[in-house]
Design a protein around this motif. Structure first.
Motif, PDB file in Angstrom:
ATOM      1  N   GLN A  95      -6.770  -1.977  -3.524  1.00 58.93           N
ATOM      2  CA  GLN A  95      -6.714  -0.529  -3.733  1.00 58.93           C
ATOM      3  C   GLN A  95      -8.077   0.068  -4.035  1.00 58.93           C
ATOM      4  OE1 GLN A  95      -6.908   1.126  -6.975  1.00 58.93           O
ATOM      5  NE2 GLN A  95      -6.480   3.186  -6.161  1.00 58.93           N
ATOM      6  N   GLY A 148      -1.650   3.316  -7.125  1.00 61.69           N
ATOM      7  CA  GLY A 148      -2.635   2.260  -7.279  1.00 61.69           C
ATOM      8  C   GLY A 148      -1.956   0.946  -7.576  1.00 61.69           C
ATOM      9  N   THR A 170       0.806  -1.215   0.000  1.00 62.13           N
ATOM     10  CA  THR A 170       0.000   0.000   0.000  1.00 62.13           C
ATOM     11  C   THR A 170       0.842   1.269   0.000  1.00 62.13           C
ATOM     12  OG1 THR A 170      -0.077  -0.071   2.416  1.00 62.13           O
ATOM     13  CG2 THR A 170      -1.905  -1.115   1.226  1.00 62.13           C
ATOM     14  N   VAL A 189      -0.394   3.827   4.059  1.00 64.63           N
ATOM     15  CA  VAL A 189      -1.127   3.765   2.785  1.00 64.63           C
ATOM     16  C   VAL A 189      -0.913   5.072   2.037  1.00 64.63           C
ATOM     17  CG1 VAL A 189      -3.369   3.502   1.666  1.00 64.63           C
ATOM     18  CG2 VAL A 189      -2.867   2.236   3.775  1.00 64.63           C
ATOM     19  N   TYR A 198      -2.352  -2.115  -6.501  1.00 68.61           N
ATOM     20  CA  TYR A 198      -2.089  -3.131  -5.497  1.00 68.61           C
ATOM     21  C   TYR A 198      -3.424  -3.757  -5.087  1.00 68.61           C
ATOM     22  CZ  TYR A 198      -3.436   0.604  -2.199  1.00 68.61           C
ATOM     23  OH  TYR A 198      -4.103   1.600  -1.531  1.00 68.61           O
TER      24      TYR A 198
END
Length: 321
Positions: A229, A224, A66, A219, A226
């Motif tokens: 997400q 993005g 993240t 995070v 992952y």
């Protein structure tokens, strides 16, 4: 892993997930005060240690975590999560890259499942994942400590102190130089004071990062690609998390602390009121007295008086409703 430091004078073994290190060394509050003053160390050698090497280590981890780590500077500490496809927290990693290797410490016993997931995602990337728990011990030096880490240690420096990835055979020699030792209970009390969540304590099978304040610290919202997400983005942009982390001041007249999982109700509803949350971690703090972290429903008023089982509790907001 059973720590050799359990042979130090006064050592009382910890139980549960922290089994293998000392809960305390005979004086919980003295140990807390020492850590708060920047002296001593905490033996965290029961925690799992995982390394990732190879030319693609940062770009590969960037796709899975993240956190934004593709350009992580050498020596800069960060933390990251691995989420399920539904955005629920599965792993929490505390990372540093030493220029050739990413070092991470994780919850005791969780390294095998983490490594299994990482191995399944290697594909054609030039990376090697290893469990280093057997040969590497984690030691924590509190913020303000002037102790000098051994040259053999990899250092992860944060605002809360330094985590040392230390060759396990050097642990006893380091302890002889860096004392006094503080137990895991002192470390946990300060963690609760600092409102820092811990996997397996502040999390359950449905926890999402927004509920614990992990957005920003673990995070990164501008990346993005992952797993999970989509949930992070949807909650961030369109909604609110169903629960929120709070800090509790507990009634000091009670002898027993409410345990992990203790039900929380609104005090005004009486003992038969509906459950609105649960205690995640409770501790006795050297200055604040009995305190706890808890997860409560988002719609619980921020000024509501609470009951943790039979213990009265006043809340402080950690995550805004």
């Amino acid at each position: 892993m059973k720590s050799p430091l359990l042979s130090l004078p006064g050592a009382v073994p910890a139980e549960g997930v922290d089994e293998g290190v000392a809960a305390h060394y005979g004086d919980l509050f003295r140990e807390q005060r020492a850590l708060a003053d920047g002296t001593g160390f905490v033996d965290l050698s029961h925690r799992g240690v995982v390394t990732v090497t190879g030319d693609d280590r940062l770009s590969w981890l960037h796709l899975l975590l993240t956190q934004h780590v593709s350009d992580l500077p050498t020596g800069q500490a960060t933390e990251a999560l691995i989420l399920s496809a539904n955005g629920h927290i599965e792993h929490a990693l505390y990372l540093v890259d030493d220029g050739t290797t990413v070092w991470a410490h994780v919850e005791p016993g969780s390294q095998e499942a983490l490594i299994a997931y990482l191995e399944s995602m290697k594909f054609f990337y030039r990376v090697e994942v290893a469990d280093r728990t057997a040969d590497t011990a984690l030691v924590h030096l509190p913020a303000g400590s002037i102790a000098r880490p051994p040259a053999s240690a990899v250092v992860r420096e944060t605002t809360y102190g330094r985590d040392l990835f230390l060759p396990r055979e050097e642990l006893e020699a380091f302890a002889a130089e860096a004392g006094p030792a503080a137990g895991i209970l002192a470390h946990e009390a300060l963690r609760v004071e600092q409102h820092r969540p811990r996997l397996g304590f502040e999390t359950d099978h449905r926890t999402i990062p927004h509920e614990l304040g992990w957005i920003g610290t673990a995070v990164h919202l501008q990346k993005g690609c992952y797993r999970g997400q989509e949930t992070v983005a949807r909650v961030q942009n369109l909604g609110k998390p169903p629960r929120r982390l709070v800090f509790l001041h507990l009634d000091g007249s009670e002898v027993h602390l409410p345990p992990n999982g203790a039900e929380i109700r609104l005090a005004d509803d009486g003992p038969d009121g509906r459950k609105v949350g649960f205690v995640t971690t409770s501790a006795r703090h050297h200055e604040l007295g009995p305190v706890a972290l808890a997860l409560v429903k988002r719609n619980v008023p921020v000024d509501a008086r609470l009951m943790a089982e039979e213990t009265a509790a006043a809340q402080e907001t950690v995550v805004e409703p």
